[in-house]
Structure formats: structure tokens, C-alpha cells
Motif scaffolding. Structure first.
Motif, PDB file in Angstrom:
ATOM      1  N   ASP A  27       0.876  -1.186   0.041  1.00 57.94           N
ATOM      2  CA  ASP A  27       0.105   0.198  -0.148  1.00 57.94           C
ATOM      3  C   ASP A  27       0.928   1.402  -0.110  1.00 57.94           C
ATOM      4  O   ASP A  27       0.314   2.412   0.118  1.00 57.94           O
ATOM      5  CB  ASP A  27      -0.898   0.022   1.392  1.00 57.94           C
ATOM      6  CG  ASP A  27      -2.208  -0.751   1.055  1.00 57.94           C
ATOM      7  OD1 ASP A  27      -2.585  -0.916  -0.133  1.00 57.94           O
ATOM      8  OD2 ASP A  27      -2.899  -1.242   1.892  1.00 57.94           O
ATOM      9  N   SER A  28       2.191   1.052  -0.079  1.00 57.89           N
ATOM     10  CA  SER A  28       3.220   2.499  -0.103  1.00 57.89           C
ATOM     11  C   SER A  28       2.849   2.880  -1.661  1.00 57.89           C
ATOM     12  O   SER A  28       2.494   2.093  -2.645  1.00 57.89           O
ATOM     13  CB  SER A  28       4.374   2.008   0.084  1.00 57.89           C
ATOM     14  OG  SER A  28       4.891   1.229  -0.646  1.00 57.89           O
ATOM     15  N   PRO A  29       3.246   4.240  -1.951  1.00 60.51           N
ATOM     16  CA  PRO A  29       3.187   4.615  -3.224  1.00 60.51           C
ATOM     17  C   PRO A  29       3.998   3.956  -4.224  1.00 60.51           C
ATOM     18  O   PRO A  29       3.270   3.689  -5.239  1.00 60.51           O
ATOM     19  CB  PRO A  29       3.605   5.954  -3.116  1.00 60.51           C
ATOM     20  CG  PRO A  29       3.291   6.511  -1.772  1.00 60.51           C
ATOM     21  CD  PRO A  29       3.542   5.300  -0.928  1.00 60.51           C
ATOM     22  N   GLN A  33       2.415   1.829  -7.477  1.00 59.08           N
ATOM     23  CA  GLN A  33       3.033   2.324  -8.932  1.00 59.08           C
ATOM     24  C   GLN A  33       3.597   0.876  -9.611  1.00 59.08           C
ATOM     25  O   GLN A  33       3.427   0.625 -10.682  1.00 59.08           O
ATOM     26  CB  GLN A  33       4.399   3.019  -8.586  1.00 59.08           C
ATOM     27  CG  GLN A  33       4.971   3.598 -10.064  1.00 59.08           C
ATOM     28  CD  GLN A  33       5.974   4.591  -9.769  1.00 59.08           C
ATOM     29  OE1 GLN A  33       6.444   4.918  -8.812  1.00 59.08           O
ATOM     30  NE2 GLN A  33       6.472   5.380 -10.738  1.00 59.08           N
ATOM     31  N   TYR A  34       4.238   0.134  -8.719  1.00 57.77           N
ATOM     32  CA  TYR A  34       4.566  -1.282  -9.352  1.00 57.77           C
ATOM     33  C   TYR A  34       3.545  -2.020  -9.692  1.00 57.77           C
ATOM     34  O   TYR A  34       3.496  -2.400 -11.028  1.00 57.77           O
ATOM     35  CB  TYR A  34       5.640  -2.055  -8.352  1.00 57.77           C
ATOM     36  CG  TYR A  34       5.781  -3.400  -8.834  1.00 57.77           C
ATOM     37  CD1 TYR A  34       7.087  -3.607  -9.435  1.00 57.77           C
ATOM     38  CD2 TYR A  34       5.255  -4.405  -8.640  1.00 57.77           C
ATOM     39  CE1 TYR A  34       7.458  -4.724  -9.994  1.00 57.77           C
ATOM     40  CE2 TYR A  34       5.535  -5.739  -8.811  1.00 57.77           C
ATOM     41  CZ  TYR A  34       6.628  -5.880  -9.601  1.00 57.77           C
ATOM     42  OH  TYR A  34       6.949  -7.204 -10.188  1.00 57.77           O
ATOM     43  N   TRP A  35       2.506  -2.331  -8.941  1.00 61.94           N
ATOM     44  CA  TRP A  35       1.341  -3.141  -9.476  1.00 61.94           C
ATOM     45  C   TRP A  35       0.568  -2.427 -10.528  1.00 61.94           C
ATOM     46  O   TRP A  35      -0.028  -2.972 -11.588  1.00 61.94           O
ATOM     47  CB  TRP A  35       0.505  -3.546  -8.284  1.00 61.94           C
ATOM     48  CG  TRP A  35       1.376  -4.450  -7.640  1.00 61.94           C
ATOM     49  CD1 TRP A  35       1.932  -4.279  -6.220  1.00 61.94           C
ATOM     50  CD2 TRP A  35       1.706  -5.817  -8.055  1.00 61.94           C
ATOM     51  NE1 TRP A  35       2.499  -5.279  -6.142  1.00 61.94           N
ATOM     52  CE2 TRP A  35       2.464  -6.457  -6.941  1.00 61.94           C
ATOM     53  CE3 TRP A  35       1.608  -6.476  -9.108  1.00 61.94           C
ATOM     54  CZ2 TRP A  35       2.715  -7.547  -7.108  1.00 61.94           C
ATOM     55  CZ3 TRP A  35       1.914  -8.055  -9.245  1.00 61.94           C
ATOM     56  CH2 TRP A  35       2.900  -8.490  -8.294  1.00 61.94           C
ATOM     57  N   ASP A  36       0.396  -1.015 -10.705  1.00 63.93           N
ATOM     58  CA  ASP A  36      -0.179  -0.374 -11.799  1.00 63.93           C
ATOM     59  C   ASP A  36       0.409  -0.638 -13.005  1.00 63.93           C
ATOM     60  O   ASP A  36      -0.119  -0.913 -14.131  1.00 63.93           O
ATOM     61  CB  ASP A  36      -0.153   1.226 -11.517  1.00 63.93           C
ATOM     62  CG  ASP A  36      -1.286   1.533 -10.332  1.00 63.93           C
ATOM     63  OD1 ASP A  36      -2.187   0.706 -10.143  1.00 63.93           O
ATOM     64  OD2 ASP A  36      -1.055   2.700  -9.871  1.00 63.93           O
ATOM     65  N   GLU A  37       2.089  -0.700 -12.957  1.00 62.14           N
ATOM     66  CA  GLU A  37       2.592  -0.975 -14.338  1.00 62.14           C
ATOM     67  C   GLU A  37       2.535  -2.527 -14.647  1.00 62.14           C
ATOM     68  O   GLU A  37       2.268  -2.607 -15.839  1.00 62.14           O
ATOM     69  CB  GLU A  37       3.815  -0.872 -14.129  1.00 62.14           C
ATOM     70  CG  GLU A  37       5.148  -1.017 -15.240  1.00 62.14           C
ATOM     71  CD  GLU A  37       4.488  -0.691 -16.264  1.00 62.14           C
ATOM     72  OE1 GLU A  37       5.219  -1.153 -17.533  1.00 62.14           O
ATOM     73  OE2 GLU A  37       4.077   0.498 -16.444  1.00 62.14           O
TER      74      GLU A  37
END
Length: 210
Positions: A27-29, A33-37
Motif C-alpha cells: 500500500d505504499s506509493p 506504482q509497481y502493480w499499476d505497471e
């Protein structure tokens, strides 16, 4: 001709080496960002050096564990040394030209609004690929419906179990996990699993939300 195919399996290679996909706190930014990619690659596909694989292929290569005997060929499933069966291993699929063609064929059919039919011999790993397709749709296409059918009941059970195992893997190790209905693995008649959760009302009643 495909080159540097290991680069298409970057997430799986990291997981095999370290036992996790990202060291960022949940849940860190940076984690988001990693899982969005990763989700973008699984939906849009992934390109390296001018060559592209589909999103479903990327998902299969990087987020689908398969089980083989240690001396089993990853493409054909044939045991190389039948006198030495040294147990089972869990690993990720290798990159094969035929798989790239298969997933591209499916994407082309989808984009053209067409169905797809494949004629093949047995033991080519298609149960793994097709169960991964079912998991992909469940994970990324909201309110999608996937039907798994087979002429022989045992083959149907096999694909269902593979799908269930991958859903569990995603919940444990990735940012793709979803709350879902309880799965009864002892009964496959009318098997059904749904991405849903219970919402409890003020009076104590519960309703299913999707």
C-alpha cells in the motif's frame, strides 16, 4: 525471430530469485506504482526491442506457476528420464514461439469480434494456458463471465483446480488479489466462483457486492 525472451519474464525471474515481486511496503506509493505497471502490461501487452507480446501472454509468463516433474520437458510435458522421477517442482513457464503465436491469435480474434478454435495434440500445456486466461479475465475484466468446459470431466476438474490455484497465488503474492466466494474443491458439479464480498448492514444482514 524472438531474442532476449527472458526480458519478457522479468517479474517471474525476480520472484524465482527472491520469493517476492517487489520489496516495497504493501500500500505504499511505490507498491501501487509497481502493480499499476504490472496491470498495464497484463492489459496492454509488453514490448521489447520492437517485439510485442500480448497482455495475456505476459500474465501467463509472470504470474502463472506450473507444476512439473524435475526431469519433465517444459514444452511437451514428457519426462526425459523415466527411470528417475525426482519429485515435483513449481516454476513459471518458459517463453515459446508457439505460445506467443497462440496468445496473439486469441488477441486478434478478440479485436475482430471473432471466436477462436485450436486443434492440437495432447500434453502441450494448454490446460495451464487456458486456466491462466480464465484467471486473467476474472482479475482484470469487471463483471466478465468465463465458462470452462471439457468433454471429459477429469480434464474440466484439472483446469478448474489450476484456475483456483492461480487465484490463490495472486491473493498471496501480488496486488491483483480479490475477495471471492468460498470455493468447494470437493464438488465440481456447477462449480462457480465470483469476485465479490459481503457488506454488512446496520441491522446485521449481509448482502453480496461485486
Amino acid at each position: 525471430m524472438w531474442t532476449n525472451t527472458k526480458d519478457f519474464c522479468d517479474a517471474a525471474e525476480h520472484f524465482k530469485k527472491y520469493g517476492f515481486y517487489t520489496a516495497d511496503p504493501v500500500d505504499s506509493p511505490a507498491w501501487h506504482q509497481y502493480w499499476d505497471e504490472m496491470e498495464r502490461r497484463c492489459l496492454e501487452g509488453y514490448s521489447i526491442g520492437g517485439r510485442r507480446i500480448t497482455g495475456q501472454h505476459y500474465f501467463y509468463l509472470n504470474f502463472k506457476e506450473i507444476q512439473l516433474t524435475k526431469d519433465e520437458d517444459l514444452l511437451t510435458g514428457v519426462t526425459k528420464n523415466k527411470s528417475s522421477r525426482s519429485g515435483k517442482i513449481r516454476t513459471f513457464p518458459d517463453f515459446w514461439d508457439g505460445d506467443a503465436e497462440y496468445f496473439q491469435f486469441l488477441e486478434d480474434a478478440w479485436n475482430n469480434g471473432e471466436h477462436a478454435l485450436v486443434l492440437k495434440s495432447r500434453r502441450k500445456g494448454y490446460s495451464y494456458k487456458n486456466s491462466s486466461l480464465a484467471t486473467w479475465a476474472y482479475s482484470f475484466i469487471r463483471k466478465s463471465q468465463t465458462y470452462i468446459c471439457a468433454y471429459e470431466k477429469e480434464l474440466y476438474k484439472s483446469i478448474v483446480m489450476m484456475t483456483s490455484d492461480q487465484l490463490n497465488f495472486l491473493n498471496e503474492h501480488t496486488g491483483f488479489g480479490k475477495t471471492r466466494d468460498y470455493i468447494d474443491k470437493t464438488s465440481f458439479e456447477g462449480f462457480h466462483v465470483e469476485a465479490s464480498y459481503k457488506k454488512y448492514l446496520e441491522g446485521g444482514q449481509s448482502v453480496k457486492k461485486i
